[in-house]
Scaffold this motif. Structure first.
Motif, PDB file in Angstrom:
ATOM      1  N   GLN A  75       0.818  -1.213   0.000  1.00 17.86           N
ATOM      2  CA  GLN A  75       0.000   0.000   0.000  1.00 17.86           C
ATOM      3  C   GLN A  75       0.851   1.261   0.000  1.00 17.86           C
ATOM      4  O   GLN A  75       0.540   2.231  -0.700  1.00 17.86           O
ATOM      5  CB  GLN A  75      -0.942   0.009   1.206  1.00 17.86           C
ATOM      6  N   VAL A  76       1.930   1.261   0.776  1.00 17.08           N
ATOM      7  CA  VAL A  76       2.807   2.431   0.829  1.00 17.08           C
ATOM      8  C   VAL A  76       3.375   2.739  -0.552  1.00 17.08           C
ATOM      9  O   VAL A  76       3.357   3.889  -1.021  1.00 17.08           O
ATOM     10  CB  VAL A  76       3.952   2.219   1.854  1.00 17.08           C
ATOM     11  N   MET A  77       3.879   1.711  -1.218  1.00 15.36           N
ATOM     12  CA  MET A  77       4.456   1.932  -2.545  1.00 15.36           C
ATOM     13  C   MET A  77       3.408   2.381  -3.554  1.00 15.36           C
ATOM     14  O   MET A  77       3.676   3.223  -4.421  1.00 15.36           O
ATOM     15  CB  MET A  77       5.157   0.654  -3.025  1.00 15.36           C
ATOM     16  N   ASP A  78       2.194   1.838  -3.456  1.00 12.88           N
ATOM     17  CA  ASP A  78       1.119   2.259  -4.359  1.00 12.88           C
ATOM     18  C   ASP A  78       0.742   3.722  -4.124  1.00 12.88           C
ATOM     19  O   ASP A  78       0.522   4.484  -5.076  1.00 12.88           O
ATOM     20  CB  ASP A  78      -0.106   1.369  -4.162  1.00 12.88           C
ATOM     21  N   LEU A  79       0.668   4.124  -2.848  1.00 11.43           N
ATOM     22  CA  LEU A  79       0.304   5.512  -2.534  1.00 11.43           C
ATOM     23  C   LEU A  79       1.381   6.493  -2.988  1.00 11.43           C
ATOM     24  O   LEU A  79       1.077   7.599  -3.432  1.00 11.43           O
ATOM     25  CB  LEU A  79       0.060   5.651  -1.029  1.00 11.43           C
ATOM     26  N   THR A  93      11.706   9.374  -0.340  1.00 12.24           N
ATOM     27  CA  THR A  93      12.799   8.473   0.011  1.00 12.24           C
ATOM     28  C   THR A  93      12.298   7.525   1.095  1.00 12.24           C
ATOM     29  O   THR A  93      11.774   7.967   2.116  1.00 12.24           O
ATOM     30  CB  THR A  93      14.018   9.245   0.552  1.00 12.24           C
ATOM     31  N   VAL A  94      12.446   6.226   0.858  1.00 15.49           N
ATOM     32  CA  VAL A  94      11.980   5.223   1.817  1.00 15.49           C
ATOM     33  C   VAL A  94      13.172   4.428   2.328  1.00 15.49           C
ATOM     34  O   VAL A  94      14.011   3.974   1.543  1.00 15.49           O
ATOM     35  CB  VAL A  94      10.951   4.263   1.179  1.00 15.49           C
ATOM     36  N   ARG A  95      13.256   4.291   3.627  1.00 16.64           N
ATOM     37  CA  ARG A  95      14.265   3.426   4.249  1.00 16.64           C
ATOM     38  C   ARG A  95      13.560   2.497   5.227  1.00 16.64           C
ATOM     39  O   ARG A  95      12.449   2.797   5.700  1.00 16.64           O
ATOM     40  CB  ARG A  95      15.325   4.255   4.993  1.00 16.64           C
ATOM     41  N   CYS A  96      14.191   1.386   5.543  1.00 17.00           N
ATOM     42  CA  CYS A  96      13.594   0.458   6.515  1.00 17.00           C
ATOM     43  C   CYS A  96      14.649  -0.041   7.488  1.00 17.00           C
ATOM     44  O   CYS A  96      15.848  -0.091   7.174  1.00 17.00           O
ATOM     45  CB  CYS A  96      12.908  -0.707   5.815  1.00 17.00           C
ATOM     46  N   THR A  97      14.209  -0.377   8.685  1.00 22.34           N
ATOM     47  CA  THR A  97      15.050  -1.031   9.691  1.00 22.34           C
ATOM     48  C   THR A  97      14.277  -2.234  10.216  1.00 22.34           C
ATOM     49  O   THR A  97      13.050  -2.286  10.156  1.00 22.34           O
ATOM     50  CB  THR A  97      15.395  -0.097  10.863  1.00 22.34           C
ATOM     51  N   HIS A 138      13.596   0.880  -2.839  1.00 24.26           N
ATOM     52  CA  HIS A 138      13.020   1.578  -3.982  1.00 24.26           C
ATOM     53  C   HIS A 138      11.786   0.870  -4.547  1.00 24.26           C
ATOM     54  O   HIS A 138      11.172   1.383  -5.475  1.00 24.26           O
ATOM     55  CB  HIS A 138      14.069   1.729  -5.089  1.00 24.26           C
ATOM     56  N   SER A 139      11.453  -0.285  -3.983  1.00 25.59           N
ATOM     57  CA  SER A 139      10.303  -1.025  -4.503  1.00 25.59           C
ATOM     58  C   SER A 139       9.743  -1.941  -3.421  1.00 25.59           C
ATOM     59  O   SER A 139      10.408  -2.219  -2.414  1.00 25.59           O
ATOM     60  CB  SER A 139      10.709  -1.855  -5.719  1.00 25.59           C
ATOM     61  N   ALA A 140       8.541  -2.434  -3.646  1.00 25.68           N
ATOM     62  CA  ALA A 140       7.928  -3.376  -2.715  1.00 25.68           C
ATOM     63  C   ALA A 140       8.737  -4.669  -2.665  1.00 25.68           C
ATOM     64  O   ALA A 140       8.902  -5.271  -1.601  1.00 25.68           O
ATOM     65  CB  ALA A 140       6.480  -3.657  -3.130  1.00 25.68           C
ATOM     66  N   ARG A 141       9.263  -5.085  -3.805  1.00 27.67           N
ATOM     67  CA  ARG A 141      10.059  -6.320  -3.843  1.00 27.67           C
ATOM     68  C   ARG A 141      11.304  -6.188  -2.972  1.00 27.67           C
ATOM     69  O   ARG A 141      11.677  -7.134  -2.271  1.00 27.67           O
ATOM     70  CB  ARG A 141      10.451  -6.633  -5.294  1.00 27.67           C
ATOM     71  N   HIS A 142      11.945  -5.033  -3.015  1.00 30.87           N
ATOM     72  CA  HIS A 142      13.127  -4.794  -2.183  1.00 30.87           C
ATOM     73  C   HIS A 142      12.762  -4.858  -0.697  1.00 30.87           C
ATOM     74  O   HIS A 142      13.488  -5.435   0.114  1.00 30.87           O
ATOM     75  CB  HIS A 142      13.739  -3.436  -2.537  1.00 30.87           C
ATOM     76  N   LEU A 143      11.627  -4.267  -0.331  1.00 27.37           N
ATOM     77  CA  LEU A 143      11.179  -4.307   1.060  1.00 27.37           C
ATOM     78  C   LEU A 143      10.878  -5.738   1.507  1.00 27.37           C
ATOM     79  O   LEU A 143      11.177  -6.124   2.638  1.00 27.37           O
ATOM     80  CB  LEU A 143       9.938  -3.435   1.239  1.00 27.37           C
ATOM     81  N   PHE A 144      10.293  -6.532   0.608  1.00 33.07           N
ATOM     82  CA  PHE A 144      10.023  -7.928   0.929  1.00 33.07           C
ATOM     83  C   PHE A 144      11.324  -8.689   1.202  1.00 33.07           C
ATOM     84  O   PHE A 144      11.387  -9.542   2.107  1.00 33.07           O
ATOM     85  CB  PHE A 144       9.256  -8.608  -0.208  1.00 33.07           C
TER      86      PHE A 144
END
Length: 372
Positions: A75-79, A93-97, A138-144
């Motif tokens: 949902q985040v990437m779609d929005l 810019t999206v980062r994750c921990t 940079h993408s939902a796949r990367h976050l997965f």
């Protein structure tokens, strides 16, 4: 008669998608708009918290079984795509921990090692984690991939109640930075006025930064039921002490709201955030600058009745969702109306007043119309 009250109740027949659409989707949209958001699941061991949150989901997980975290990612990437299409001047810019709190030690699940990680408070009063790796995505796949990578590193173990019991509290965090061209916003200072330059640099833009914490808590345990010994016993003690500290914080915050309502003045009662790493990390989410959703996961088994009541006693935060979950390998009966109606706890957590605001550098700009 005694009763509990909740914002929503999801029974055994509710799907993962039903739960997400009803309780999480709106919060995720607010996160993209600039609010801090926290979603966490609480309950006894083997009550479905990890399944509900989806912290162990992989690329092979069927769509119907996807938990909250992977649905949030999509949902985040779609929005973001929608907002960029509406106004190309917005850059994201999206980062994750991904971390776990294991026996009161914070461990980086994306970059595991012996490095020192500490929970600190910055000059603005916000709690931050120093030394943690922030992965640019940079993408939902990367976050997965980050979710899968961290899930492999998370500490689990077998007990008499669960073959893959979570032995730590896991926190998957998304950090979203939005840079908006200040020249496009009426009333905002331009580059030249602010920085003495007419060039359009990143420093000239209004920075909005929001965080979304997705928390999969370890389950509360009774040693006589889990059969914990040795290391497992030590883990149980730390898990339960952290959850006890969480309950104490919620209770104190609820009492403060009672006192404020009765006297009309702000209470100065000490809130024991520092009693555990868990409550320290969630300090902004409990009575601070965040929109918070708590999911109470319970088992419908009769033998889990006592643990179910203890879970319900924590009650609701800003939103409180009662999730009726069971392990498909168990033979479970639904909780009877009598069981649910004959138990009550003071609605202290419901009275906690968080103060969520859009996180911008210039707080005069509280709401931006992305379409203008």
């Amino acid at each position: 008669k005694k009763s509990f009250s909740f914002d929503k109740v999801h029974g055994i027949d509710s799907s993962q998608l039903d739960l997400y659409n009803a309780s999480c989707s709106g919060l995720v949209a607010q996160f993209v708009d600039g609010f801090n958001v926290t979603i966490f699941a609480y309950g006894q061991t083997s009550s479905g918290k990890t399944y509900t949150m989806g912290s162990s989901n992989t690329a092979e997980t069927p769509e119907k079984d996807l938990g909250i975290i992977p649905r949030v990612v999509n949902q985040v990437m779609d929005l973001i795509k929608i907002k960029q299409a509406v106004d190309p001047n917005i850059s994201f810019t999206v980062r994750c921990t991904f971390l776990e709190i294991y026996q009161e030690q914070v461990r980086d699940l994306l970059m595991p090692g012996e490095k020192e990680i500490s929970i600190r408070e910055d000059r603005n009063g916000s709690v931050t984690v120093s030394g943690i790796h922030e992965e640019p995505v940079h993408s939902a796949r990367h976050l997965f991939r980050c979710l899968e990578r961290g899930g492999v590193e998370r500490t689990t173990g077998d007990t008499k109640m669960h073959q893959q019991s979570s032995r730590s509290h896991a926190v998957f965090t998304l950090i979203l930075e939005q840079r908006l061209d200040a020249t496009k916003i009426v009333g905002m200072e331009t580059d030249q006025e602010t920085w003495g330059s007419s060039s359009h640099s990143h420093a000239s833009r209004l920075l909005r930064c929001s965080k979304l914490h997705l928390v999969d808590l370890a389950g509360s345990e009774r040693v006589k039921r889990t059969g914990a010994e040795g290391v497992r016993l030590k883990e149980s003690v730390k898990i339960n002490s952290g959850l006890l500290a969480l309950g104490n914080v919620i209770s104190v915050l609820g009492e403060m709201q009672d006192s404020a309502a009765a006297t009309g003045s702000v209470s100065t009662t000490h809130v024991p955030y520092r009693d555990s790493k868990l409550t320290r990390l969630l300090q902004n989410s409990l009575g601070g600058n965040a929109k918070t959703l708590m999911l109470a996961c319970v088992s419908p088994c009769d033998e889990d009745y006592e643990e179910t009541i203890n879970t319900l006693k924590l009650d609701d935060l800003v939103l409180f969702v009662f999730v009726d979950a069971c392990d498909c390998s168990w033979s479970c009966n639904q909780l009877t109306d009598y069981q649910l109606k004959n138990n009550r706890y003071a609605d202290r957590a419901r009275k906690i007043q968080n103060k969520p605001v859009i996180n911008t550098i210039d707080f005069q700009v509280q709401k931006l119309n992305f379409g203008n």
